[in-house]
Write an enzyme that holds these catalytic residues in place. Structure first.
Site, PDB file in Angstrom:
ATOM      1  N   GLN A  61      -0.618  -4.083  -1.528  1.00  0.00           N
ATOM      2  CA  GLN A  61      -1.285  -2.951  -0.904  1.00  0.00           C
ATOM      3  C   GLN A  61      -1.877  -2.025  -1.965  1.00  0.00           C
ATOM      4  O   GLN A  61      -1.160  -1.491  -2.803  1.00  0.00           O
ATOM      5  CB  GLN A  61      -0.281  -2.177  -0.044  1.00  0.00           C
ATOM      6  CG  GLN A  61      -0.725  -0.799   0.418  1.00  0.00           C
ATOM      7  CD  GLN A  61      -1.880  -0.853   1.374  1.00  0.00           C
ATOM      8  OE1 GLN A  61      -3.027  -0.889   0.944  1.00  0.00           O
ATOM      9  NE2 GLN A  61      -1.595  -0.866   2.659  1.00  0.00           N
ATOM     10  N   GLU A 103      -0.779  -1.043   7.410  1.00  0.00           N
ATOM     11  CA  GLU A 103       0.391  -0.268   6.975  1.00  0.00           C
ATOM     12  C   GLU A 103       0.432   1.100   7.647  1.00  0.00           C
ATOM     13  O   GLU A 103       1.506   1.602   7.991  1.00  0.00           O
ATOM     14  CB  GLU A 103       0.404  -0.102   5.455  1.00  0.00           C
ATOM     15  CG  GLU A 103       1.642   0.636   4.968  1.00  0.00           C
ATOM     16  CD  GLU A 103       1.849   0.584   3.465  1.00  0.00           C
ATOM     17  OE1 GLU A 103       2.706   1.326   2.973  1.00  0.00           O
ATOM     18  OE2 GLU A 103       1.168  -0.213   2.805  1.00  0.00           O
ATOM     19  N   ARG A 105      -0.595   1.844  10.669  1.00  0.00           N
ATOM     20  CA  ARG A 105      -0.079   1.622  12.026  1.00  0.00           C
ATOM     21  C   ARG A 105       1.423   1.338  12.008  1.00  0.00           C
ATOM     22  O   ARG A 105       2.166   1.796  12.877  1.00  0.00           O
ATOM     23  CB  ARG A 105      -0.830   0.449  12.668  1.00  0.00           C
ATOM     24  CG  ARG A 105      -2.189   0.812  13.251  1.00  0.00           C
ATOM     25  CD  ARG A 105      -3.023  -0.423  13.525  1.00  0.00           C
ATOM     26  NE  ARG A 105      -3.699  -0.876  12.320  1.00  0.00           N
ATOM     27  CZ  ARG A 105      -4.111  -2.126  12.123  1.00  0.00           C
ATOM     28  NH1 ARG A 105      -3.858  -3.051  13.025  1.00  0.00           N
ATOM     29  NH2 ARG A 105      -4.733  -2.458  11.015  1.00  0.00           N
TER      30      ARG A 105
END
Length: 308
Positions: A61, A103, A105
């Site tokens: 991420q 991420e 959500r």
């Protein structure tokens, strides 16, 4: 009642990788917002309910900051309406999943106290995971320019992409990609200002065209202290560059520092956010460091950095 399928704002790179299918119906009640199937091992491509505690955060991420107020608002919406858009995961073991995208959500669902979450289950290797996550995040509006630049850099280095190929993946032309990547060559204090929203992309583009770190820092300081517009900043850049050219023509340039000393001078200028002059007077390396200050407050700031 059947609802029209809505096209997402994803770039063609992510769409091609995920090949997501949008459900063709739009139920009215919360319970019908997501599929009734709870089988975690359903075929890839289906939508499943999986336990939130079984979903690990994506290690690839690129996004590092999330607006707490926006997360709270989304969590309240999820409490009322349910989660409309599923997250995307890959299965890494029995009842173990790794987040590919979504991420925000996922975080908001946890805040809402949701224990199960709808998810697309995909099959992806690590490189595909990285590329999916990076592209998915790049398409979002709330990534700052530095985060986008870092994402571009990771895609080039870790996915072995050329700038032109990267541009195709994220639906941006090569010059745009190049401008973002050049941000990473700016001094850390300027990068931090861009990241924090204190300096616009327009100002940053003007600073990119200035070669010397000390001049970048001088112009940056003028922009911040005087609240210069992008146009005024570009004008100041032109004036600084013209002065440099005139100085070269007049033969008044300072004696060149070695690469090692120049690097030290640049690093000090970046640390103190002001012009720093390194004078090396002898072949034995003797000399002096000059750190000018503009006011008592500026002196206090420098002394604080020196732990004085």
């Amino acid at each position: 009642m059947a609802a029209q399928q809505r096209k997402t704002g994803l770039g063609k790179g992510l769409g091609a990788l995920l090949q997501q299918e949008t459900p063709s119906s739009s139920p009215k009640n919360k319970a019908a917002d997501t599929p009734k199937s709870k089988a975690p091992n359903s075929p890839a491509g289906s939508i499943n309910f999986i336990k939130i505690e079984q979903v690990a955060i994506n290690p690839f991420q690129p996004r590092t900051e999330f607006d707490e107020q926006a997360l709270k608002e989304l969590s309240e919406s999820i409490e009322t309406q349910g989660l409309i858009q599923p997250i995307t995961v890959r299965q890494v073991g029995k009842n173990e999943y790794q987040l590919i995208s979504g991420e925000r959500r996922l975080r908001a669902s946890k805040l809402a106290g949701i224990t199960e979450i709808p998810a697309y289950v995909r099959t992806a290797n690590d490189q595909q995971m990285l590329e999916m996550a990076l592209i998915e995040n790049i398409q979002r509006e709330n990534l700052n320019a530095i985060e986008i630049a870092l994402s571009f850099q990771r895609m080039i280095e870790e996915c072995n992409l050329k700038q032109e190929e990267l541009g195709d993946r994220v639906s941006k032309n090569r010059s745009t990609v190049t401008n973002y990547l050049r941000l990473l060559k700016l001094p850390p204090v300027i990068q931090a200002a861009i990241r924090d929203g204190d300096l616009s992309m327009g100002h940053a583009r003007a600073l990119i065209n200035v070669g010397e770190v000390e001049k970048q820092l001088f112009i940056f300081k003028e922009i911040v202290e005087k609240g210069l517009s992008v146009r005024k900043a570009e004008q100041l850049v032109r004036e600084v560059q013209q002065a440099r050219e005139q100085k070269k023509k007049s033969g008044k340039t300072k004696s060149a520092l070695t690469f090692q000393y120049q690097k030290i001078e640049d690093d000090l200028a970046s640390k103190f956010a002001t012009h720093v002059k390194l004078n090396v007077k002898t072949s034995k390396g003797k000399g002096a460091i000059e750190i000018p200050f503009d006011s008592e407050d500026d002196l206090s700031r420098i002394l604080e950095l020196l732990d004085w």
